[in-house]
Design an enzyme around this catalytic site. Structure first.
Site, PDB file in Angstrom:
ATOM      1  N   GLU A   1       0.825  -1.215   0.000  1.00 35.17           N
ATOM      2  CA  GLU A   1       0.000   0.000   0.000  1.00 35.17           C
ATOM      3  C   GLU A   1       0.858   1.263   0.000  1.00 35.17           C
ATOM      4  O   GLU A   1       0.713   2.149   0.846  1.00 35.17           O
ATOM      5  CB  GLU A   1      -0.951  -0.005   1.210  1.00 35.17           C
TER       6      GLU A   1
ATOM      7  N   GLU B   1      -5.661  -8.021  -0.946  1.00 33.55           N
ATOM      8  CA  GLU B   1      -6.308  -7.777   0.348  1.00 33.55           C
ATOM      9  C   GLU B   1      -7.765  -7.428   0.101  1.00 33.55           C
ATOM     10  O   GLU B   1      -8.076  -6.603  -0.758  1.00 33.55           O
ATOM     11  CB  GLU B   1      -5.655  -6.640   1.146  1.00 33.55           C
TER      12      GLU B   1
END
Length: 486
Positions: free
Chosen positions: A183, A380
């Site tokens: 991320e 995710e």
């Protein structure tokens, strides 16, 4: 209507991060990392964002749940066996940087740390589970923050390159799939996790965040270079947080604001790592933060490196969408949604205020594939919830099954749209410490772990209802999403 057929080589699995489940935070020579000094509880990020927060380890004030996690360090064989029982084709995990280089800036690695991952990877391969390794997942060695100021310091490029080279050389013949940073774009919302920046060491100045990103882009390109020199068939991806972004209404001003929010929050980091150059809107984006290109330190050689060593695929997390309004400033705002925004009247929210939007995942997949034409990997996705375990140690988590089913159906729809999707690894396939709140009570897993917010419990593992359901999904390659009996 025919069901969409998932590719035969589709990578079904699950995802975790070392700092959130391993525990053993100082075992076998491991050094402290940033999450080792983050406080517990729902106010974790509020505390970290205070002007005087300086990563001091205050054992009397806080219990640090990341120190314990679910003690995966000593339970990994049991955990991998459970993943294999579900039928995992892959397992996404991270290598804790401070296990390999305890201070982050050493020349030679910690052999004990490497041996742990030797065993973990071999255990996966024993069950024909493909390891998917994130090189850096919110696990920056604390010394690199205290001594060098985090990723805003260009010295970290060399330290990361050394770390990446060590793990790539050690495992490239066993691990096909890699990601460079978790991320990476999340620093737009919470730079402490990925960049080691808080207000007391420079997060208040956007120049530092953009400089840190540039340094990470260079580090990522160097990791791609190392990997492809070791074996051109290795697949190295970037990994971004993606929140499909809507305009609140059809007002052109809000439509423009949504487009610009997409550029700033969803695309900027991917544009550089996938396309190999800074996007056309870079100067405009910087100007909004009162930063000029001349404020940043970069070289022509670095820009050439970015252009030559782009990533092979795009990994991304998807939990929620975001809604933008600049014309009505008094609209209700979402609570707990890490990416912010106004409340979308068409969506329901989880107990932590994260809006649930499976259609947004289909949109995300189409947007990303249309833009980049690179394979996508949903690494995710999941629902954090308070699970109730009964006297038979059973959790009837139908709410989690419903959430995952809807999102898997969204992936299937995107496949029918022509999008190339490599795999799906739901987050926290086994319960672990929440990154955003430092709680165990915010559970995501198919496997319940008997440990509470204070690190107390038996640490025994129990299969939830979703365990058998996900096993059924994998066995059928995504064709059987039907509800199951206990």
């Amino acid at each position: 209507m025919m069901k969409t057929v998932f590719p035969q080589n589709f990578l079904w699995g699950g995802a975790t991060a070392a700092n959130q489940l391993e525990g053993a935070y100082l075992t076998d020579g491991k050094g402290l990392s940033v999450p080792d000094v983050l406080p517990e509880g729902k106010d974790r990020l509020d505390i970290v964002n205070a002007p005087d927060y300086d990563f001091s380890l205050d054992e009397d004030k806080y219990f640090y749940p990341n120190h314990v996690g679910i003690d995966h360090y000593h339970h990994f064989k049991e955990d991998i066996a459970l993943f294999a029982e579900m039928g995992f084709k892959c397992y996404r995990f991270s290598i804790a940087w401070s296990r390999i280089f305890p201070q982050g800036d050493e020349d030679q690695p910690n052999e004990a740390g490497l041996k742990f991952y030797d065993q973990l990877i071999d255990e996966c391969l024993k069950y024909q589970i493909e390891p998917v390794v994130t090189i850096s997942h919110y696990e920056l060695p604390l010394n690199l923050v205290k001594k060098y100021g985090g990723w805003k310091n260009k010295r970290l490029i060399d330290f990361y390159e050394n770390f990446a080279r060590v793990v790539l050389q050690r495992y490239y013949h066993k691990v096909k799939y890699w990601m460079t940073f978790n991320e990476i774009n999340s620093a737009a919302h919470f730079p402490v996790m990925g960049q080691g920046l808080v207000k007391s060491n420079g997060a208040d100045d956007p120049k530092n965040i953009f400089q840190a990103w540039h340094n990470q882009f260079v580090g990522s390109a160097k990791a791609v270079k190392i990997a492809h020199e070791l074996d051109p068939k290795l697949q190295v991806g970037c990994m971004i947080l993606y929140a499909t972004t809507y305009s609140y209404d059809a007002n052109p001003e809000n439509q423009l604001a949504a487009l610009q929010a997409n550029q700033a929050n969803n695309y900027f980091c991917a544009d550089v790592q996938v396309r190999g150059h800074y996007p056309a809107y870079t100067k405009s984006l910087l100007a909004k933060h009162h930063v000029a290109l001349s404020d940043l330190q970069y070289t022509d050689a670095e820009l050439a490196l970015l252009a030559q060593y782009t990533v092979d695929y795009i990994g991304f997390s998807y939990y929620m969408s975001s809604t933008v309004s600049v014309t009505q400033m008094d609209l209700p705002r979402v609570q707990g949604n890490l990416v912010g925004g106004v409340k979308n009247p068409f969506l329901k929210s989880s107990a932590w205020g994260w809006e649930v939007d499976p259609t947004g995942l289909r949109i995300a997949l189409n947007e990303l594939y249309d833009r980049y034409e690179k394979p996508l990997f949903v690494v995710e996705n999941g629902l954090g919830a308070i699970d109730q375990i009964d006297e038979q140690h059973y959790v009837a988590d139908d709410y989690r099954i419903d959430y995952l089913r809807d999102h898997i159906q969204a992936i299937a729809a995107a496949l029918s749209d022509g999008v190339s999707v490599m795999g799906y690894t739901p987050w926290g396939c086994i319960d672990l410490v929440s990154a955003s709140t430092g709680e165990m009570s915010k559970r995501y897993g198919f496997i319940y772990v008997d440990v509470d917010n204070h690190g107390q419990g038996t640490f025994k593992r129990y299969k939830k209802k979703s365990f058998a359901w996900y096993k059924q999904v994998i066995e059928s390659n995504g064709q059987n999403l039907a509800a199951i009996e206990k």
